[in-house]
Design a protein around this motif. Structure first.
Motif, PDB file in Angstrom:
ATOM      1  N   ARG A 152       0.836  -1.199   0.000  1.00  0.00           N
ATOM      2  CA  ARG A 152       0.000   0.000   0.000  1.00  0.00           C
ATOM      3  C   ARG A 152       0.874   1.253   0.000  1.00  0.00           C
ATOM      4  O   ARG A 152       1.962   1.275   0.565  1.00  0.00           O
ATOM      5  N   LEU A 153       0.357   2.293  -0.630  1.00  0.00           N
ATOM      6  CA  LEU A 153       1.018   3.585  -0.610  1.00  0.00           C
ATOM      7  C   LEU A 153       0.510   4.425   0.556  1.00  0.00           C
ATOM      8  O   LEU A 153      -0.694   4.488   0.803  1.00  0.00           O
ATOM      9  N   ALA A 154       1.432   5.065   1.276  1.00  0.00           N
ATOM     10  CA  ALA A 154       1.101   6.125   2.232  1.00  0.00           C
ATOM     11  C   ALA A 154       1.707   7.411   1.695  1.00  0.00           C
ATOM     12  O   ALA A 154       2.756   7.391   1.035  1.00  0.00           O
ATOM     13  N   THR A 155       1.061   8.529   1.948  1.00  0.00           N
ATOM     14  CA  THR A 155       1.487   9.804   1.363  1.00  0.00           C
ATOM     15  C   THR A 155       1.562  10.884   2.435  1.00  0.00           C
ATOM     16  O   THR A 155       1.126  10.672   3.578  1.00  0.00           O
ATOM     17  N   PRO A 156       2.093  12.064   2.086  1.00  0.00           N
ATOM     18  CA  PRO A 156       2.122  13.155   3.070  1.00  0.00           C
ATOM     19  C   PRO A 156       0.739  13.555   3.565  1.00  0.00           C
ATOM     20  O   PRO A 156       0.619  14.182   4.616  1.00  0.00           O
ATOM     21  N   THR A 157      -0.296  13.205   2.813  1.00  0.00           N
ATOM     22  CA  THR A 157      -1.657  13.564   3.241  1.00  0.00           C
ATOM     23  C   THR A 157      -2.355  12.430   3.997  1.00  0.00           C
ATOM     24  O   THR A 157      -3.526  12.575   4.366  1.00  0.00           O
ATOM     25  N   THR A 158      -1.649  11.318   4.233  1.00  0.00           N
ATOM     26  CA  THR A 158      -2.225  10.221   5.021  1.00  0.00           C
ATOM     27  C   THR A 158      -2.071  10.569   6.499  1.00  0.00           C
ATOM     28  O   THR A 158      -1.018  10.379   7.093  1.00  0.00           O
ATOM     29  N   ASP A 159      -3.142  11.093   7.104  1.00  0.00           N
ATOM     30  CA  ASP A 159      -3.036  11.549   8.485  1.00  0.00           C
ATOM     31  C   ASP A 159      -3.187  10.383   9.473  1.00  0.00           C
ATOM     32  O   ASP A 159      -3.393   9.227   9.088  1.00  0.00           O
ATOM     33  N   ASP A 160      -3.055  10.675  10.755  1.00  0.00           N
ATOM     34  CA  ASP A 160      -3.069   9.630  11.777  1.00  0.00           C
ATOM     35  C   ASP A 160      -4.404   8.885  11.837  1.00  0.00           C
ATOM     36  O   ASP A 160      -4.459   7.731  12.263  1.00  0.00           O
TER      37      ASP A 160
END
Length: 263
Positions: A152-160
């Motif tokens: 899976r991709l996580a990005t700078p906009t993936t918040d807590d």
């Protein structure tokens, strides 16, 4: 244990970070692409990310979009991409291959048929950028049941609040996208990426690999120093697009892998 799991275990035992190289399957043609892919392990590549050409690659920048167009124009298909993986496996049964692309070609192939064919071809993991966690029943869970990692991709906009959902059914590794935007758009900065990697690692035991915006050996070393490894794609694809022979592209890849392994 998949080849991906085994690779990370071996790297950890050696105290090394992972170098992941992305190439577009079939770019600029089948024979050249296969020659490049076969040469990647010798150039220090730990995991091969094989791009699946698609007509509407929304997450990709111009370099990889054009590579996909060249591959499609040269007759590349999902079936031929899996054929390329099988050809690679004739001489290499250990280097992990991750197939990266979009859901439409997989859906058209038929999920069950695709998973069986991918497993038989020697594919180890999938990155399908347009399937969110809410759609895990579509492909993610069947893929894991078939013995394939679903990355899976996580990005700078993936918040807590979102991160646990992203991590829920992920396996193999987490791919952290270092920048907001498309591939090849900007440079990754370790100072920005480090806290984000730490935030993800606090919630998972999986390795966290960083991609997007890494174009030089120095950048690969810098990013790998704060993560479990680095991915380079657009810079490699671009070198091939510039008309460099495969031997020269592989020499460039070796400088990137050396940078990553110095971290």
């Amino acid at each position: 244990m998949t080849r991906i799991d085994a690779k990370f275990a071996a790297l950890k035992a050696e105290g090394k970070k992972a170098f992941v190289a992305y190439v577009m399957a079939g770019d600029p043609d089948y024979e050249t692409s296969l020659e490049l892919i076969r040469g990647l392990p010798g150039a220090g590549v730990d995991i091969i990310e094989m791009g699946l050409p698609f007509t509407d690659p929304m997450a990709d920048g111009e370099t990889i979009q054009l590579a996909g167009q060249r591959a499609l124009e040269a007759g590349m298909t999902l079936k031929r991409t899996l054929q390329m993986a099988r050809a690679f496996r004739e001489a290499d049964d250990t280097t992990p291959i991750v197939l990266m692309g979009y859901y439409n070609p997989i859906y058209n192939h038929g999920v069950d048929t695709f998973l069986a064919d991918a497993k038989a071809a020697g594919i180890d993991g999938l990155i399908v950028v347009d399937l969110p966690p809410e759609e895990d029943e579509e492909l993610c869970i069947p893929a894991q049941a078939a013995g394939l990692n679903f990355i899976r991709l996580a990005t700078p906009t993936t918040d807590d609040k979102r991160l646990p959902k992203v991590l829920q059914n992920t396996s193999g590794f987490v791919y952290y996208v270092s920048i907001t935007g498309i591939t090849g758009a900007a440079a990754a900065e370790a100072g920005d990426v480090g806290p984000e990697v730490a935030r993800i690692k606090a919630q998972t035991d999986l390795p966290v690999i960083v991609g997007f915006g890494i174009r030089t050996p120095e950048a690969a070393e810098s990013i790998a120093s704060i993560a479990d490894g680095a991915v380079v794609g657009s810079a490699i694809v671009g070198a091939l697009a510039d008309g460099k022979p495969v031997t020269d592209v592989l020499s460039f890849v070796k400088t990137l892998s050396d940078g990553t392994h110095r971290a």
